[in-house]
Structure formats: C-alpha cells, structure tokens
Design an enzyme around this catalytic site. Structure first.
Site, PDB file in Angstrom:
ATOM      1  N   ASN A  14       9.628  -7.395   8.865  1.00  0.00           N
ATOM      2  CA  ASN A  14      10.273  -7.294   7.567  1.00  0.00           C
ATOM      3  C   ASN A  14      11.161  -8.519   7.341  1.00  0.00           C
ATOM      4  OD1 ASN A  14      11.112  -6.287   5.107  1.00  0.00           O
ATOM      5  ND2 ASN A  14      11.507  -4.234   5.903  1.00  0.00           N
TER       6      ASN A  14
ATOM      7  N   ASP B   2      11.419  -5.738   1.421  1.00  0.00           N
ATOM      8  CA  ASP B   2      12.135  -4.679   0.705  1.00  0.00           C
ATOM      9  C   ASP B   2      13.632  -4.778   0.973  1.00  0.00           C
ATOM     10  OD1 ASP B   2      11.555  -3.740   3.425  1.00  0.00           O
ATOM     11  OD2 ASP B   2      12.514  -1.888   2.796  1.00  0.00           O
ATOM     12  N   GLU B   3      14.410  -4.298   0.014  1.00  0.00           N
ATOM     13  CA  GLU B   3      15.847  -4.073   0.153  1.00  0.00           C
ATOM     14  C   GLU B   3      16.609  -5.322   0.606  1.00  0.00           C
ATOM     15  OE1 GLU B   3      15.766   0.698   1.124  1.00  0.00           O
ATOM     16  OE2 GLU B   3      15.701  -0.664   2.838  1.00  0.00           O
TER      17      GLU B   3
END
Length: 630
Positions: free
Chosen positions: A248, A309-310
């Site tokens: 990520n 993401d995020e």
C-alpha cells in the site's frame, strides 16, 4: 476450514465420514431425484457450491469404484488429473491411477480441448454416465470441473447421470487479506488457497510484507521470507489461484518507512508522518520501485496492487503546501494537491506496466478533486462511496472490482452480514452508493479480511467467521445470486459441498488437557508445573500451578493492539480467558514441541539468562519444549 474425519468402509474406496450436525445439514440438502430418470424427465441438479448453472439429467448413474482410473491424453490434462488424484487420496477416496486412453466404464476422463472456445478459459463441461468426462477449453476450466467432481463425491460414490456446461459470470472472484501489520501463518494462508479453489475462487489479493534483502531497515516483524512466499505462490499455481501482492502506498507505508524518516511526509509543524510517503521526493519513488522489483522475484502475477487508499486519512493536503507546489510546477497553475497523488499513482502504473504488470488501486482517493486523470486500464477496487461513482469509472475505461465495505470482516469488529446479503440477492453490481443495471465493466467482487484490532480474534476464529462469506462470494461471482429459496437452504448447500481436500486441522492440540512439567530441552530455564487447557478456538493456555498465572506476551510497542517486537518478553500474568495473547499453538517438533503465540505468530524461546521471549522463527531457532504429564 477444518479437515473432516475419515474412516474406512468395509470394502471399496474410502469415503468421507460426516458426523453430527453436518450430517443433518447434508441430509436436508439432498435433492430428490430418481436414480433412473425417464427420457425427458426433469431432475434437480446435484448440489454443489457454486450451484451448477445448468443441468440436464440423464438415465442411470455414474459410480466411482475400485477400478476407476483418471484418463488424460495430453500434458495439460495430465497436470489436472495428477492434482485430482492427490486430492482424491487426501479426501479419503484411495489411490486412483493416472493413465492415457482408451477410457472404460467407471473411468474419469479429463480433457483440455482448445477448440471448445465457448467454454472460455474457466468454463467446463461435465458429463456423467457409464464414465465421467470433464472437458475444458483451457487447463483452468478442466481443473474447475474436477472441483465439481470432488464436491459430488463428498456425498457418496454414486453420481446421477447428466450433463452440465458451467461457465463463470465474472472473471475475478477474490479474497483480500491484509497480512500487512500482523503476521498470518502460512499454514492458514495455504488452507485458504485450497478452500478458495474448491469453491472456484481465483484471486487471493495479499497486502503483505516480504523480508527485504535491499532494505533490511524495513524488516520489522510481520514479514514473510521469500521461501515462504514462493511455496505459497506455487500452491496457488497448482490450484489456479493467482496471488496478487500489494504494498500500500503512498499511505499506510509505516510497515516499510517507520525507520526511514527521510521518506516520510512532513507537515508545516515539522511533524513527520510515518504512514505517509512523500510523493514529491524522487528518492521516495525510487524506494517504492525497488520494492516492486524485489516482489517481482517471488510474485509472477500479472497484477500489481499499490493500494493508494486513505493517503490523507485524518488530515488534509493543506497541512502539506509543498505537495500543491509540486503539482503546480508539474501540471500548471490549475493543478490541485490531488494531482500530486494521482501523479504518483500514474508513475507506479507506468513502472508496473514496464514490468509486464497491470495496476490495481482502491477507489477512495479518486474524489474528483484532481485535474490529472488516472492512467487508463488501471483496475479500481471500489469499497467506499465517494463522489466518483463506479459507473463513472467504467465510463472512463477502468475495470472495476466490487470490494464493498459490506463484504468486510474486521478482526474484533465489523463482520459482513451474509444472511442479509443473500436475502437481498446482493450481486457484484451492488456497489456502495450505486446499484448498476449491467455487469459490463465489472470484473467481479471480493471479500476483505482486515486486522484492525489484531488481537480481537485468532486465526482459527477468523477462519470460522469467514466460511459463510467465502461460500457467498463464490456463489455470486460464479453464478446466480440466489440459487436457493432461502439462506438456510443455501447454508445446507455449502455444508453438502464439503471441505477442500488436504486442509490442515489448525485447531488440533497435540496434548490432552492436564498437568505437566514444562521444560526446555537445553535446560536454560527452570522447569515449572503447568496446567494445559485447550481453548474453544483450538489453541492452549498454560497456567502456572504454583501462582495461578498464565503465560502471555504483552511487552513492547503495540501495533494494531499486538506486541510485535522480536525479543520482547513473555511473562506470567493474571489469567483472562478472553485474552488472546494468552493462547498458544502447540506444534510437534523433533524431541518435543514448539510454542507459537496465537496472535503474534512468534515462538516462545528460552533465553540464556533464563527469561522467556518471543522471536520470529527465522531470527532464532525455536526452542524445543517438553511437556511431561504429572
């Protein structure tokens, strides 16, 4: 995901023994069919999961017996047949030889016939009569036909005569697992691969940390060795489950950059963000590329998942004005901070493509605040309802996978409501915030397992909680969303299908409850009298008989509520049956046992000073313990 007990009948092949409640479910799920259907008569399809998409009944039955052979005439067919032979043996059906033709009565014929183009790469035809024939246009399709056969044989050696052509509705049928902070045992992951394949799921998307040779400063615990990954990938290839890796970025990067402050995003107050990569730094992108290169050594999948993401979770771009400056310098005065984020995504996409891999990202960073478009062809996994809807992404040319929050299972937190989804006839067109009328552009769907509260549930508890969701996602991505009249009938179908051959029983405790003398074979720690008791989820607690305290690992910095520092102490603490950190997996080893904490997945080791500590097994040779019953 428990291995069923097996027993040997008086004669003929061995077959599964099903006991207790499972038998009641099985009997309830049995279709009412005639053994010898009259010409033209309709008969219910045999129960499988996913349900067969069509079934034409024939006359008579196929019988699996002592003389059954697996007939396969080419290389691809023989690979499928050999895998089936191993699974038949593991399922208790004896040793079935693999041979070439011609076929005879009672044989199972496996055929890969590229001319059968309507079957696609994953569809198959199964015909049951005097012999049973499985045909796929590709090896994967023939393999899925053998999964159907194994499920039919889970109910007995006799299969009703008939024919099915079974083709999946969606090409991506997945499970996502975040083994990203906490460590999940490879035994558990291998069980998952077998279970997925048994239900014709084909993608295991793993956010995972591989021990790095290039960046040893990043090797905080939670990692997997490259040897462990190669074994998992090889199992996936054997069972036609693609292992898709994810690192990520540029958010959630703390497993990789917590010891690299030079790569962390810094706000206007000078505070570094260990979870956020600074996308404006060339060295940050170079670092991420080096990780992609290293993963490519062990993951041959044609996809690369970067998460994305995020990135601004709990914050906003205004705290990082240099990000806007970077975007405007590169894309002009109308650029937004979001463009710097998209720019990083697109650079990763271009690099992954240069390595022969297609990019996948989560959707929540695509808020519409960007002027720079995401590179075409990037697959978007949609989990959160944001401004840019799935229909818009599809119109922009992005393949979209449904990874809805309603499909999540969070350790110690939210669990998908499979009954509710079944009753609502949920299917992959039902996204968070939007229901599409067409499946065009939708690649499929996946359930996602997250360790947000890492000590909230043990692996065995997660396996039990995941089973209904696994069955449901297999059904809705392969075939009809609602094959049975109600959820009870669907769960009976899942029970009747049985479990994948070769699953390890991870709930087995190798010693009986009782009082023992615990000692390490090297004599580095004093022996003590302990009471061993099995926990409901298949681990054991060790209680000191003198003090009444329980063995626990609790010291060191917590990550997701889990102490993950190698070398941190294991101590004797007040017993708490709800405390998962007091649960230990006991595993047979030469001369004794190893003890692995159920949550941290580190082994209990005896130190030279007589203390107890936890270590990853590749850092310290696990201590061998003996339990002598008193």
């Amino acid at each position: 995901m428990l291995t069923e007990s097996r027993t040997k009948p008086p004669a003929g092949r061995r077959r599964p023994r099903i006991v207790g409640a499972a038998l009641a479910l099985l009997v309830a799920a049995l279709p009412v069919t005639a053994a010898h259907a009259a010409p033209g008569a309709e008969a219910a399809a045999p129960q499988t999961l996913p349900a067969l998409t069509d079934w034409t009944a024939g006359q008579g039955t196929y019988t699996f017996g002592d003389r059954t052979r697996l007939v396969a005439d080419d290389i691809a067919s023989r690979r499928v047949a050999r895998t089936l032979a191993g699974d038949l043996r593991a399922a208790g059906h004896g040793t079935v030889p693999v041979t070439d033709g011609p076929a005879r009565t009672g044989d199972i014929v496996v055929d890969v016939a590229p001319g059968r183009e309507p079957l696609g790469t994953e569809g198959y035809e199964l015909r049951a009569g005097q012999r049973l024939e499985i045909t796929g246009a590709a090896e994967t399709g023939a393999f899925y036909g053998t999964r159907t056969l194994l499920q039919l044989l889970a109910r007995g050696d006799t299969i009703p005569a008939g024919r099915t052509v079974d083709v999946p509705r969606y090409p991506e049928r997945g499970v996502g697992v975040c083994a990203c902070y906490v460590h999940i045992s490879t035994d558990w992951l291998e069980n998952l691969v077998r279970d997925m394949a048994y239900r014709k799921l084909n993608q295991l998307l793993l956010e995972i940390k591989v021990k790095s040779d290039r960046h040893p400063e990043a090797n905080t615990w939670g990692y997997y060795t490259k040897g462990e990954i190669r074994r998992l990938v090889a199992l996936g290839e054997k069972y036609h489950v693609t292992i898709v890796p994810e690192i990520n970025s540029p958010g959630h990067m703390d497993p990789w950059i917590e010891n690299r402050p030079d790569l962390q995003l810094v706000d206007t107050d000078g505070k570094a963000q260990p979870s956020r990569l600074d996308v404006t730094k060339p060295e940050a992108f170079a670092y991420y590329k080096s990780l992609v290169d290293e993963y490519a050594d062990v993951f041959p999948a044609r996809w690369w998942h970067m998460g994305a993401d995020e990135y601004m979770l709990g914050s906003d771009f205004a705290k990082y004005p240099h990000v806007l400056e970077y975007a405007r310098e590169k894309y002009g005065p109308d650029a937004t901070p979001q463009d710097a984020f998209i720019d990083f995504v697109n650079r990763v996409e271009a690099y992954a493509r240069s390595k022969g891999k297609a990019l996948r990202i989560w959707n929540d960073g695509l808020t519409g605040a960007n002027t720079v478009p995401v590179a075409p062809g990037t697959t978007v996994e949609h989990w959160l309802n944001v401004k840019v809807r799935p229909s818009t992404l599809i119109a922009q040319g992005h393949p979209v996978m449904n990874a809805a929050y309603s499909l999540y299972l969070v350790r110690g937190g939210f669990h998908t409501n499979t009954r509710k989804l079944y009753d609502e006839q949920w299917d992959p067109r039902s996204f968070e915030g939007e229901k599409l009328t067409s499946s065009k552009g939708i690649t499929g769907a996946k359930i996602s397992l997250w360790p947000d509260n890492g000590r909230g549930e043990t692996e065995n508890e997660v396996a039990r909680a995941t089973a209904p969701a696994l069955a449901h996602i297999a059904q809705v991505t392969w075939g009809a969303a609602h094959p049975d009249a109600d959820y009870g009938a669907f769960t009976a179908r899942a029970a009747a299908a049985g479990t994948a051959p070769g699953l390890r029983d991870l709930t087995r405790v190798p010693v009986a409850d009782g009082t023992y003398t615990l000692a390490d074979r090297a004599g580095r720690t004093p022996a003590r009298t302990v009471r061993v008791a099995r926990t409901p989820d298949g681990y054991a607690t060790l209680t000191d008989s003198a003090s009444g305290t329980c063995l626990e690992t609790r010291s060191g910095k917590l990550t997701l509520n889990v102490p993950l520092q190698p070398g941190s102490a294991a101590t004797w603490e007040t017993c708490d049956p709800e405390n998962t950190l007091q649960r230990w997996q006991l595993t047979r080893a030469p001369g004794g046992l190893t003890l692995t904490n159920a949550i941290t997945r580190m082994t209990l080791d005896a130190g030279p000073d007589g203390g107890l500590a936890q270590y990853p097994p590749d850092q310290e040779t696990p201590t061998t313990w003996t339990l002598t019953q008193n």
